[in-house]
Design an enzyme around this catalytic site. Structure first.
Site, PDB file in Angstrom:
ATOM      1  N   TYR A  91       0.819  -1.209   0.000  1.00 22.79           N
ATOM      2  CA  TYR A  91       0.000   0.000   0.000  1.00 22.79           C
ATOM      3  C   TYR A  91       0.855   1.262   0.000  1.00 22.79           C
ATOM      4  CZ  TYR A  91      -4.223   2.718   1.114  1.00 22.79           C
ATOM      5  OH  TYR A  91      -5.291   3.585   1.087  1.00 22.79           O
ATOM      6  N   SER A 188       1.455  -7.641   2.007  1.00 24.92           N
ATOM      7  CA  SER A 188       0.431  -6.713   2.462  1.00 24.92           C
ATOM      8  C   SER A 188      -0.588  -6.470   1.351  1.00 24.92           C
ATOM      9  CB  SER A 188       1.071  -5.422   2.964  1.00 24.92           C
ATOM     10  OG  SER A 188       0.122  -4.605   3.614  1.00 24.92           O
ATOM     11  N   GLN A 189      -0.736  -5.232   0.861  1.00 25.84           N
ATOM     12  CA  GLN A 189      -1.645  -5.025  -0.256  1.00 25.84           C
ATOM     13  C   GLN A 189      -1.265  -5.932  -1.425  1.00 25.84           C
ATOM     14  OE1 GLN A 189      -3.170  -1.079  -2.331  1.00 25.84           O
ATOM     15  NE2 GLN A 189      -1.143  -1.609  -3.124  1.00 25.84           N
ATOM     16  N   ASP A 274       1.147  -8.523  14.199  1.00 24.59           N
ATOM     17  CA  ASP A 274       0.827  -7.623  13.097  1.00 24.59           C
ATOM     18  C   ASP A 274      -0.435  -6.832  13.416  1.00 24.59           C
ATOM     19  OD1 ASP A 274       0.304  -6.367  10.695  1.00 24.59           O
ATOM     20  OD2 ASP A 274       0.670  -8.149   9.466  1.00 24.59           O
ATOM     21  N   HIS A 303       4.100  -6.162  11.099  1.00 23.34           N
ATOM     22  CA  HIS A 303       3.714  -6.222   9.699  1.00 23.34           C
ATOM     23  C   HIS A 303       4.897  -6.441   8.758  1.00 23.34           C
ATOM     24  CE1 HIS A 303       0.796  -5.893   6.561  1.00 23.34           C
ATOM     25  NE2 HIS A 303       1.360  -4.834   6.018  1.00 23.34           N
TER      26      HIS A 303
END
Length: 325
Positions: A91, A188-189, A274, A303
């Site tokens: 992201y 992540s994203q 996370d 994360h």
């Protein structure tokens, strides 16, 4: 950070009910059929990068709506037809520079690093090169999570996921790529995008899904105060009658529903501290994944997940799966 979510023993069994619209498959078939009406038009332009043993190409192709999407293609020199990793970005980040992505060709794989439309404009480490000319017809919270969120057809991630699916076609079209050995990957994203793409794109043969975002939305917004999920909270706290429409839209993009359609081998990772992508959201998707699967668990990480340790595991995983070397 703290161990704020379910205990690991419960996470391994956590398989939440999915909120899936009846026309989920029809929605995505229509979306991808419409996209297929645009010529993919992949353009691989040689790029003078300060690297040895790697051919770099500044790549452009037509994504959702025919919009131009940028990517980097890196191929090990003189290796013949090789497996390829299609890599999606976290992201706010963009494709960055070719020097950021040399680990894959160093291991004998090609990599197509796909820009995320509309992102990377404020990321000093990984700048982007692709705009998003489409906006919604309602207010949005800062960020990308609420752009068009009151209508599934207008939602930002409809365009992003479509770009991602078409990127696999781009990789398969490259003369140095073995189209039978294509994996998708992301953190992540990027992990959420890879998860969706593996379910939507039949050319994908493996998925590397790290601490995936865009997954189990309702639980995420209920148990974490961290962004980007908080963009949704901000939006609903301002537009107080929007909750039903928001979650209806998100149900078409929820990683839980894509995971249930995942048939290829998948290597997940999760970090138990996370706060951005809570571990129960990751395990919820992992436990729904319908194909062969493995998961790497990092109990004391946030994360950042497994970092280079996880990349090492991914390389070993693909080496065995794709018979590299």
């Amino acid at each position: 950070m703290a161990l704020f979510d379910l205990p690991l023993s419960e996470l391994r069994e956590y398989r939440p009910e999915r909120d899936e619209p009846a026309d989920f498959d029809a929605f995505w078939k229509k979306t991808l059929d419409e996209a297929a009406g645009h010529d993919l038009a992949p353009d691989f332009a040689d790029f003078d990068a300060p690297l040895t043993g790697v051919r770099v190409q500044d790549t452009t192709f037509a994504g959702w709506g025919g919009d131009p999407i940028k990517a980097w293609m890196l191929v090990p020199e003189g290796a013949g037809r090789v497996p390829c990793v299609v890599q999606y970005i976290g992201y706010s980040g963009g494709r960055g520079l070719p020097v950021d992505h040399t680990v894959w060709p160093a291991a004998g794989l090609a990599v197509l690093v796909v820009d995320t439309r509309g992102q990377g404009g404020a990321n000093i480490y990984h700048p982007g090169s692709t705009g998003d000319p489409h906006g919604g017809d309602h207010p949005q919270a800062p960020g990308m999570m609420t752009r068009g969120v009151l209508d599934p057809e207008q939602y930002y991630y409809r365009r992003v996921f479509t770009d991602a699916v078409r990127a696999v076609d781009v990789a398969a079209s490259h003369p140095a790529v073995d189209p039978e050995r294509i994996a998708v990957a992301g953190i992540s994203q990027g992990g959420g995008i890879a998860q969706a793409t593996a379910a939507l794109q039949p050319k994908v043969k493996a998925a590397l899904i790290d601490v995936p975002f865009l997954t189990h939305f309702r639980r995420a917004v209920e148990i974490t105060d961290s962004f980007p999920y908080q963009e949704l909270v901000q939006f609903m706290s301002s537009l107080r009658d929007s909750e039903e429409r928001v979650f209806r839209t998100l149900s078409y993009f929820d990683g839980l529903n894509f995971a249930a359609r995942g048939r290829v081998p998948a290597l997940y990772s999760v970090a138990l501290m996370d706060l951005i992508c809570p571990p129960s959201t990751v395990f919820g998707a992992y436990n729904h994944w319908a194909g062969r699967k493995d998961i790497s668990v990092y109990p004391w990480n946030g994360h950042e997940g497994g970092g280079s340790r996880q990349r090492d595991e991914q390389l070993r995983y693909l080496r065995e799966l794709f018979s590299i070397g």
